[in-house]
Design an enzyme around this catalytic site. Structure first.
Site, PDB file in Angstrom:
ATOM      1  N   GLU B 102      -5.679   7.705  15.898  1.00  0.00           N
ATOM      2  CA  GLU B 102      -5.711   7.973  14.421  1.00  0.00           C
ATOM      3  C   GLU B 102      -4.584   7.581  13.726  1.00  0.00           C
ATOM      4  O   GLU B 102      -3.385   7.950  13.682  1.00  0.00           O
ATOM      5  CB  GLU B 102      -5.678   9.736  14.338  1.00  0.00           C
ATOM      6  N   LYS B 232     -10.157  26.925  28.184  1.00  0.00           N
ATOM      7  CA  LYS B 232     -10.579  25.839  27.417  1.00  0.00           C
ATOM      8  C   LYS B 232     -11.779  26.183  26.450  1.00  0.00           C
ATOM      9  O   LYS B 232     -12.537  25.376  26.115  1.00  0.00           O
ATOM     10  CB  LYS B 232     -11.120  24.718  28.201  1.00  0.00           C
ATOM     11  N   ASP B 307      -3.888  18.343  30.423  1.00  0.00           N
ATOM     12  CA  ASP B 307      -5.225  18.347  30.426  1.00  0.00           C
ATOM     13  C   ASP B 307      -5.746  18.257  28.962  1.00  0.00           C
ATOM     14  O   ASP B 307      -5.511  19.221  28.063  1.00  0.00           O
ATOM     15  CB  ASP B 307      -5.591  19.517  31.265  1.00  0.00           C
ATOM     16  N   HIS B 402      -4.644   7.730   4.365  1.00  0.00           N
ATOM     17  CA  HIS B 402      -5.690   7.542   5.221  1.00  0.00           C
ATOM     18  C   HIS B 402      -6.163   5.984   4.979  1.00  0.00           C
ATOM     19  O   HIS B 402      -6.371   5.245   5.665  1.00  0.00           O
ATOM     20  CB  HIS B 402      -6.617   8.370   5.346  1.00  0.00           C
TER      21      HIS B 402
END
Lengths: 407, 407, 407, 407
Positions: B102, B232, B307, B402
């Protein structure tokens, strides 16, 4: 690759160590700023970063993706499948690339794919498809807030035109309005075709805000995003009203396959899904009524150049296991899947190849078809992962699997 | 590297294409199964996967991390900082490695680091530290459920001994009991020191379950995990009661720095945080009362072998901006950070180097100190990211940023 | 009132005590079944229920409201106000009836009214107005689920006609469709005018279900309500998407009033609202970002014949306190207010009188105007309650107030 | 009752109408201030409030419950049961008083009681029992916040002693500490025996705050309640960690009873509970995984002098329906039940009689036993309500029932 530094590498390193040149200024002095930065850090910290530097990515090829690059991180990539999909937007057999460091995950998804294939393949459908961004305003009074909100509704077509101007691939579908006290959020909903579209809709939001600042008095523009989007935060807004794509995948698994491949029974799978994925998630007030969507989402997103922060969104959703005539219907419903086949990390070398394994790199024909296809394939990957993990839990093999693979 | 195939590569590929050998059986036939798989897929699909194959990871080195490996995915790695940290568990100046696709993210975190440094550095504290796993049982009646729950409380020390047996690095701290109808979840809370510890606590849970099956009648063992962990999945359980580490980071930013570096004012930052991060998140019933924790978590997790599915957990938490004497106090509270410096992906080549940049690879001395240090550094990275993004929104520069970086 | 029992009271009591006649069968034998039931219970349990029996409600007048009646419960009724309201749907000065057993509540609301009056009155607006009911179906496959969902959209006007048939006061506005796996919820949204409308929309839902059973093959009708409504359960669905009325009330309080009446400052009120109502509610993942909406809702609902189970819905919403030129803007946003001026308990003697105090008993002219007016008045009552409690907390007077009034 | 006004009633009314005397000052001038207020409102508004005035409650008897009293609201009271309970804290057959205006509710609960009786009675257990209050502090830095939090833990016994001083019926069990940024909530958990205990724990919290202000430097006391309690707001905190009492009730219903009384099957009940109460509530992110806890809670709370604003808390919880040998196990788990048998509205005439029907008015012997008994009885009432409504939905009788009773 030849270096075209105006200063020698040694000189540059020296200047940086003296704080005379900053990392982000290096582009001016060398064509290989990543190598210089890497060496500076190695020197400063007395560490070796040889592997990081051993990258196939040219910093000049990913200027839209990273700043202050020093190399790349390599994540092992495994393959599950092929898996047979009979989707509304994709049909065929697909290998699933998964980049992960969690042992047993690829094997688990692979087993799920095998179950799906033996069951005649999975169905998948994109139920909703819209990227959102909420822009935030403030009024002087609730009366003014209401007026503003009404004005937005009445002038939707003008706002739509403004936002779509000069931007080929966005289609503004609706602007929802939310008021709390003096605060008004405009939640812009748009089809962004094959792009995940977050930036596209951000820019659209800014255009609308700029238009309003010129054409509407008595309102204060607070922010280009007001957290009602909701972007990269787990939220009921997204679980209920969807952001990105809502996708569903499903397979009818015959009792014989459950017994032979999964070594368990339909009764046990149904019971476990009820107790764990529904009751357990309810008891912890979770937004993920599933076993481990996030694992598959993370691994496929990493492999396919998707935004890893969107793993948050991808973990929202529901797994159901229900009795049918010959066994069970097993389904996953992903409320909030953020994917694209152009833009973001999709153009990087390995990620592009990942997408090519699925045949979905770049813009689709018709526009949007590739990202819908990608969404459906990922949903089937998630389905495979859920099938396999639930079965492993039925046979009490979770810790065994982790002991086998991880140690 | 020399191949030691018992069959020639060509022969192997042929056998696989005929479905006579499966991907996961390849280890028996060749020392380079990843290359063979890659070629099979290239042949079957007619695509080139040269970059994926161009990996520095040997499949033999990551058997604990992946199955059916074909190569690796490369994510560009950038560096922010150094940032000055005065933490309870770490002190000094730290470069922050971020692997992301990104654009603008590294630059943004870098600006945040600069603000922190000019403000005299950030504080950070690990407030809680426990990995959890919930194992799920079913009783025949609510009376039996209550009895079982009481028995667990009374026999905690025995259960703790059982779970800790033969496992040096786990310390069982508490077993919480939750009952809904006939269902009983035991939520095991443990210190797993420098390991993130999910597998460790899963195995501990299995040991406890096995012990109970032998020593307690009238109870049915349902699952090694019952979704009350919560693993998660975004959940209130984790937001409120924490899983993994609860970490807090904070910096006092003087008005002059706000003005000179961030080009905005303390009033605007406070106001925006209130409207966007609190009111906006409340309005969407979000579990993330922040701007973009997930972005920094994802990028640092990727770079540091954590993770990636735990990005979900890492996105939970709160940003506060409050007036103080000379400017503002800016803080982030991460309710649910899952990190480790041993196990998982931490031993992979580039990830290990990432951890070495922070000086936290491997077991700490004393045990647990490295993972606490890692947690604090990540929390300061998140702090830097929040500071920079909120300021960019105050000056209405989000879409501009951006557009600058991503296009 | 003369009794017209076919059996004597003594005989009836005897028969019931012998279990030969059941409570609910008494209507056949006597015109005063409530008295008989009361005596039976007094006899059986050896208690005196004189006060319960000392009721002004005739059982024959409330057959639509209760079964097995034995008398009535009396709740003390207090009056706050009058309060000045400048609402979109109501203008004037209103006394607020509150039936409660919690000491200090009426006094607190009264103080809030006084503050509102001294500040020039409160504004109020009904932002949304729709009753909902979700009916639940099941398909054989996700493909069928999607087809069904599409069919509903295409045939909306026919479904609307069916639901509105023979029912003067309902207007079906939209049918939202939600799919999870094989399950499809149709969330019917309707304007029910002056009725709270829960039963009205339930009946509409049943008509639609019956129509579908006749006109659509391949779908199974599961339930007249599928918990996506959401009725009498706190839910994000209602907080975000509203059920019943979304109402907002607001007042601009000058600094002088804050100082003289509330004995605190605008800074303290703003700060407390931020820390308690926003941060505190976020930290507990609450759906009520307010101090005590439920207290005022419960007291006004009891006094005005509203459904007390809807106190759950009425507690959802937000309080904001924000600086403005001369002091603060104080607002409450109620996401989910369920009120009506016809039907339910509105026709009972004391409740009808309660509504008459507000001038809103019965159908409004135009239809719906009375219930909107009622919603706005209640929202201002809630506003008054929030102002007063927040101020009491600023001056640390909560426990003092409770000690003064409750002991 | 003779009036002892120092001024004549007419004179008083005149003075009030001229705004020379205020409602709350009336106590000084008359022994019947409620009658005077009533007349003033009747005059001002030109309405008749005869029924409200026709109250059996003397204003002098409920000074702890109401201010500015004008009379009372009467809610019809019905009786369900008796129902057979085999609870940990209560055994026997109990009539259930329900004050409601919602037709069909008493009949529905009554049917549920009948099912329970025919199934051999219900079990019930109080699983947790603690009232809570969170007091809120602010530190200058996160380091100070952590220190303060640690100090609280180390000095718990002193704080406990302070809070329990001079207060016979409270027992402080634990003080949980939550930190977000600079904010620290102390969530005090206490056993308040037969009192619901909200005020008791508020006063305890104030004592602790006062003690801290004297004995701890460097901390700012913000509020006597910080919304982490959570009081009268639906919250995950309460759903997961409980406030008040966590109670569970359950019954094993044989297939024959399901068929004969409920006219449905165990399969249908199990299926509906799964789709509606679990999946439907999850899909709307509800905190009530049940059909209509709130209805029974509201009706019993009104009849029994409980705080009606606590209907919010009482609606939180879970219904489960699971197959067993001879039919089903049907259970309800209430996470957050707030009840007492002394204090609040329990001493009012009709409410006291309501409690006497259950044999639980006043302090229990041993202390706390009456409120536990009350909690268990209410939970069985809720169980009865859930059984009946789910069955009615299985046979598609909801709208029919409402049409029969309400029209």
């Amino acid at each position: 690759m030849a270096t075209s530094s105006k200063l020698s590498d040694e000189k540059l390193i020296e200047e940086i160590l003296k704080n005379k040149i900053k990392f982000h200024e290096l582009d001016k002095f060398t064509s290989m700023p990543d190598k210089i930065r890497l060496k500076v850090i190695e020197k400063r910290l007395g560490v070796s970063l040889e592997s990081i530097g051993n990258s196939i990515i040219n910093s000049s090829d990913c200027k839209a993706n990273i700043e202050n690059m020093i190399g790349s991180t390599q994540i092992p990539l495994g393959i599950a499948g092929p898996v047979m999909i009979n989707g509304e937007n994709c049909k065929g057999n697909f290998y699933l690339p998964l980049a992960t460091t969690e042992g047993a995950l690829v094997a688990s998804v692979n087993r799920g794919c095998s179950v799906i294939n033996k069951s005649g393949g999975a169905y998948s459908i994109v139920l909703k498809n819209e990227q959102t961004r909420s822009i935030l305003f403030k009024a002087d009074s609730i009366v003014e807030a209401k007026k503003f909100s009404d004005w937005i509704e009445e002038n939707f077509s003008e706002l739509k035109k403004t936002a779509e101007h000069d931007e080929q691939f966005i289609e503004i579908k609706k602007i929802d309005r939310y008021i709390i006290g003096l605060n008004i959020w405009l939640r812009i909903r748009a089809n962004t075709n094959d792009a995940m579209g977050m930036n596209m809709v951000t820019i659209a939001g800014k255009k609308i805000a700029d238009y309003l600042l010129e054409n509407y008095k008595n309102i204060e523009f607070i922010s280009e995003t007001g957290n009602l989007c909701t972007d990269k935060k787990a939220s009921a807004m997204n679980l209920i009203n969807t952001r990105g794509k809502k996708v569903i995948a499903s397979v009818d698994i015959p009792e014989s396959v459950i017994k032979d491949v999964l070594k368990t029974t339909s009764e046990k799978l149904i019971d476990l899904n009820y107790r764990k994925n529904l009751l357990g998630s309810a008891a912890s007030l979770s937004l993920g009524y599933n076993a481990h969507f996030a694992n598959i989402i993370a691994a496929m997103f990493a492999a396919l150049g998707q935004d890893l922060a969107h793993v948050v969104d991808g973990s929202l959703g529901f797994t159901t296991v229900e009795k049918n005539k010959n066994g069970i219907n097993f389904s996953v419903t992903l409320s909030d899947l953020q994917v694209g086949t152009i833009g973001g990390g999709t153009g990087l070398k390995t990620q592009k190849e990942g997408l090519s394994i699925l045949g979905v790199f770049g813009p689709g024909n018709p526009p949007g078809s590739n990202s819908r296809k990608l969404a459906e394939i990922i949903s089937v990957g998630v389905l495979a992962g859920e099938i396999s993990l639930l079965a492993a839990l039925c046979t009490k093999d979770l810790s065994k699997a982790h002991q086998k693979y991880n140690r």
